[in-house]
Design a protein around this motif. Structure first.
Motif, short mmCIF file in Angstrom:
data_model
loop_
_atom_site.label_atom_id
_atom_site.label_comp_id
_atom_site.label_asym_id
_atom_site.label_seq_id
_atom_site.Cartn_x
_atom_site.Cartn_y
_atom_site.Cartn_z
N UNK A 1 -10.49 3.83 -2.19
CA UNK A 1 -9.96 4.71 -3.23
C UNK A 1 -11.07 5.63 -3.71
N UNK A 2 -10.81 6.92 -3.78
CA UNK A 2 -11.83 7.87 -4.20
C UNK A 2 -12.22 7.65 -5.66
N UNK A 3 -13.50 7.91 -6.00
CA UNK A 3 -13.99 7.70 -7.36
C UNK A 3 -13.21 8.53 -8.37
N UNK A 4 -12.88 9.77 -8.01
CA UNK A 4 -12.16 10.64 -8.94
C UNK A 4 -10.80 10.06 -9.31
N UNK A 5 -10.18 9.37 -8.35
CA UNK A 5 -8.87 8.75 -8.60
C UNK A 5 -9.03 7.51 -9.47
N UNK B 1 0.83 -1.21 0.00
CA UNK B 1 0.00 0.00 0.00
C UNK B 1 0.87 1.26 0.00
N UNK B 2 1.96 1.20 0.76
CA UNK B 2 2.90 2.33 0.78
C UNK B 2 3.51 2.55 -0.59
N UNK B 3 3.85 1.46 -1.28
CA UNK B 3 4.43 1.53 -2.62
C UNK B 3 3.42 2.12 -3.62
N UNK B 4 2.16 1.66 -3.52
CA UNK B 4 1.11 2.15 -4.42
C UNK B 4 0.87 3.64 -4.19
N UNK B 5 0.84 4.06 -2.93
CA UNK B 5 0.63 5.48 -2.62
C UNK B 5 1.75 6.35 -3.17
N UNK B 6 2.98 5.84 -3.12
CA UNK B 6 4.11 6.59 -3.69
C UNK B 6 3.92 6.75 -5.19
N UNK C 1 1.19 9.35 -5.83
CA UNK C 1 1.70 10.72 -5.60
C UNK C 1 2.56 11.18 -6.76
N UNK C 2 3.34 10.28 -7.30
CA UNK C 2 4.20 10.60 -8.46
C UNK C 2 3.37 11.06 -9.65
N UNK C 3 2.13 10.53 -9.74
CA UNK C 3 1.24 10.92 -10.84
C UNK C 3 0.21 11.96 -10.41
N UNK C 4 0.52 12.69 -9.32
CA UNK C 4 -0.33 13.77 -8.81
C UNK C 4 -1.77 13.29 -8.53
N UNK C 5 -1.91 12.10 -7.98
CA UNK C 5 -3.22 11.56 -7.61
C UNK C 5 -3.28 11.35 -6.11
N UNK C 6 -4.50 11.47 -5.56
CA UNK C 6 -4.68 11.26 -4.12
C UNK C 6 -4.39 9.81 -3.74
#
Length: 704
Positions: free
Chosen positions: A66-70, A41-46, A49-54
């Motif tokens: 995971x938010x719908x917009x993401x 999960x930490x890897x996915x969040x990184x 973030x790299x792709x400017x997504x929440x």
């Protein structure tokens, strides 16, 4: 950065989920530890973030989401990844190992399996150990030799059955296209050796089989068509690798006379045009598989071979015994026998020739229809005797579906089930004891969880219909039953009353008011039948209680066979008098009418002594519409037996008159009665009993 295969798999799980995932759920789904879940999960969040997504959000006490917009942005980004591969769970890994072992002609070692499944050496060893156990159930042996690596030893026909099983498990997954794509992308498996993992080859083989339906004179089910295509591609591959089966000459003579042999011979001609020559024994082997294939219909009247005529006799015996054990009389018996023949003809050949069956419904059938499944398992003894082979659980489950469907077709629709939650402050052990008691008391509930009081206040309970609690709690919208951890008979009766009214959409207060009224009457008068009084008062106050309290919970044997339902006599003049006397307790309590007694006697005269289910035991009964007012059971003990025919086996000392209101309500009590009477010592005990209390003692023992 790029995501690895497992991280992409976890991310896709969130894309397919509208609500939350707990760490425990992710750990189980992906087959990794909780610690590894947090790492991924930490890897996915990184990466997000790299792709400017929440990032993946966490809600305390609920889980991750995971938010719908993401979600809308992720699919396109995943497609741009340089590499992603499907991550296999344990079940898929075992199937892949089995397929690899039975398709590769080269020596195979741990490193090959690591490359195939992309897991560690330790995980491969663990998987191989589990696979060895599974293969043992097929009478196949997984061995290791220092020079030749891992190999599977056993009969060729058994290997093919196992290979079909594992290949079908892979191809039947919800995301099987993704699985197949990645299997064929793995360099250690050559796709040319695995045609059944190729959609193009599968479709080609399906076309060949569809064209062969002309020879079969029947239509295969869609599932069977897919299954046969895999079987045929596996057969083709095994032959090319030099593996052969052999069929006995005597069996060939039988197979040659079937339409399925014509179809198999035609299919062999089509394969020959593609450069594949099927040896003669392989054509017969293919015939066996076609004979075991499920079809949409069978011509009952046209099946006149000696083998099929014997099968028809077996089906007739199965239906007769099912009616006998279930104490139902089916109006359209002949139609049921023809329907069963459509299923049992291929089942007969599957069992005879050890052809693999793929039935994902077995566990659900056993759980949802336990009484019908148990009765079906009992009557399949006739099929086992014909084949001299045992009938497996998967086959029994399919037959159960037919019997269960027929019961519903001729009877009432089952009551909707309710979801219940147990709240207990005394720990898991106590809550489990309470759970067993409630499930035995009310068969129409599903207990979804046992929780503590603290857990109850921390979580939402909106998905349950009723709560059972050992301590007072508050719930604004869900009925709460406050009860003791160990229930006595009075408390059980109280719960049944409340639950009965709840099931008919009336307030629990209605049950309380009726109970209070009955208690008031008891202070000034003796009530001979409290349950009947409760029922009548419910009707009087327009509470619309449509079924007896005990009927709602599927009564146990002890609920029906009470002291006042038991009679003991030395002898009777004839079997007609025996039925009349045995039915008297039911008549006196208005559970049946006199017409029902006449109908039982008439049925025996017209149909023969079918009610004698075993030496010394008879269960007289007729159809509900012939005069049953309420479910009931009575017993007559005769010291001197009465004869229902001139044959010795039709003499009876024990008569149990059953009054069934439909095809299902009485099954639990009947199952318990059958268990009791299955022991010869119990039959001796009942015949020699000198008091009703002795009978009741044995009845209580089997009313679990």
């Amino acid at each position: 950065m790029t995501l690895d295969k497992r991280s992409v798999h976890i991310l896709n799980l969130f894309l397919d989920r509208d609500d939350f995932y707990t760490v425990q759920e992710l750990s189980k789904k992906v087959g990794i530890s909780r610690r590894t879940v947090y790492y991924d999960l930490k890897k996915i969040n990184a990466w997000l973030s790299e792709h400017q997504l929440e990032k993946i959000q966490q809600q305390k006490g609920t889980g991750f989401y995971l938010k719908k917009s993401v979600k809308a942005e992720i699919p396109e980004l995943i497609n741009e990844l340089d590499e992603w591969q499907y991550f296999h769970n344990k079940e898929e890994r075992l199937a892949l190992l089995a397929v690899k072992l039975m398709t590769d002609s080269q020596p195979l070692f741990v490193k090959d399996f690591m490359s195939l499944t992309r897991v560690s050496r330790g995980t491969v060893f663990s998987d191989l150990k589990m696979l060895k156990t599974e293969l043992g159930e097929w009478s196949l042996i997984l061995t290791y030799q220092h020079t030749d690596g891992y190999i599977i030893e056993g009969k060729e026909s058994t290997k093919r059955s196992a290979l079909v099983h594992y290949a079908t498990n892979l191809i039947s997954k919800d995301k099987w296209n993704d699985i197949l794509l990645n299997i064929n992308q793995i360099s250690s498996i050559e796709s040319k050796n695995l045609r059944y993992f190729n959609q193009h080859h599968l479709n080609q083989m399906k076309t060949v089989i569809l064209n062969a339906e002309t020879f079969l004179g029947n239509e295969l089910t869609d599932e069977t068509l897919h299954f046969l295509a895999i079987q045929l591609l596996i057969l083709q591959q095994r032959i090319e690798q030099g593996n052969r089966v052999s069929v006995e000459e005597s069996e060939k003579e039988v197979l040659k006379e079937t339409k399925e042999f014509e179809a198999a011979y035609w299919i062999s001609g089509q394969l020959k045009a593609e450069g594949v020559n099927l040896p003669e024994d392989e054509i017969y082997f293919l015939t066996m598989n076609l004979l075991g294939s499920r079809v949409n219909h069978s011509d009952y009247n046209e099946a006149k071979t000696e083998e099929m005529m014997e099968l028809k006799k077996v089906i007739a015996k199965m239906v007769t015994d099912f009616q006998k054990y279930a104490c139902v009389m089916l109006r359209q018996r002949n139609e049921l026998e023809e329907t069963l023949f459509t299923h049992l003809k291929p089942a007969y050949y599957r069992i005879k020739y050890d052809v693999e069956i793929h039935n994902n419904l077995t566990e659900s059938v056993q759980e949802e229809y336990p009484e019908v499944y148990k009765l079906t398992a009992k009557v399949t003894s006739h099929l086992e005797a014909l084949l001299n082979k045992s009938v497996g659980e998967q086959e029994i489950a399919y037959i159960t579906i037919h019997f269960g469907g027929w019961l519903k077709k001729e009877g009432k629709r089952p009551k909707p089930r309710k979801r219940a939650l147990i709240v207990c402050e005394n720990g898991v052990g106590t809550s489990n004891i309470l759970r067993v008691q409630l499930e035995e008391l009310i068969s129409s509930i599903d207990i979804v969880d046992n929780v503590s009081v603290r857990q109850f206040h921390q979580q939402s309970c909106s998905d349950v219909d009723v709560i059972f609690s050992t301590t007072p709690i508050q719930s604004s919208s869900i009925p709460v039953f406050v009860i003791n951890p160990i229930l006595n008979e009075k408390e059980k009766e109280y719960i049944l009353r409340q639950f009965n009214l709840l099931s008919t959409n009336h307030d629990v207060e209605d049950a309380n008011s009726i109970s209070e009224l009955i208690n008031l009457v008891k202070k000034h008068a003796t009530i001979s039948d409290e349950t009947a009084l409760f029922h009548d008062l419910t009707k009087y106050f327009n509470l619309d209680s449509k079924e007896e309290l005990k009927e709602f919970g599927k009564p146990m044997l002890k609920d029906l066979l009470t002291v006042d339902m038991i009679q003991m006599k030395d002898s009777v003049s004839n079997w007609e008098e025996a039925i009349e006397i045995a039915a008297e307790p039911l008549l006196h309590q208005n559970l049946i009418t006199s017409d029902y007694v006449k109908a039982m006697i008439s049925d025996v005269k017209n149909l023969g002594p079918y009610i004698v289910i075993a030496p010394r035991i008879a269960i007289p009964h007729s159809r509900p519409e012939n005069g049953v007012n309420q479910v009931g059971l009575s017993m007559l003990q005769l010291k001197n037996s009465v004869s229902f025919s001139e044959q010795e086996k039709h003499k009876a000392n024990l008569l149990f008159v059953l009054a069934a209101v439909d095809n299902e309500t009485h099954l639990k009590a009947l199952s318990q009665l059958t268990n009791m009477l299955s022991e010869d010592s119990n039959v001796d005990y009942l015949i020699n009993a000198s008091s009703k209390d002795e009978v009741i003692g044995l009845v209580d023992k089997y009313s679990n």
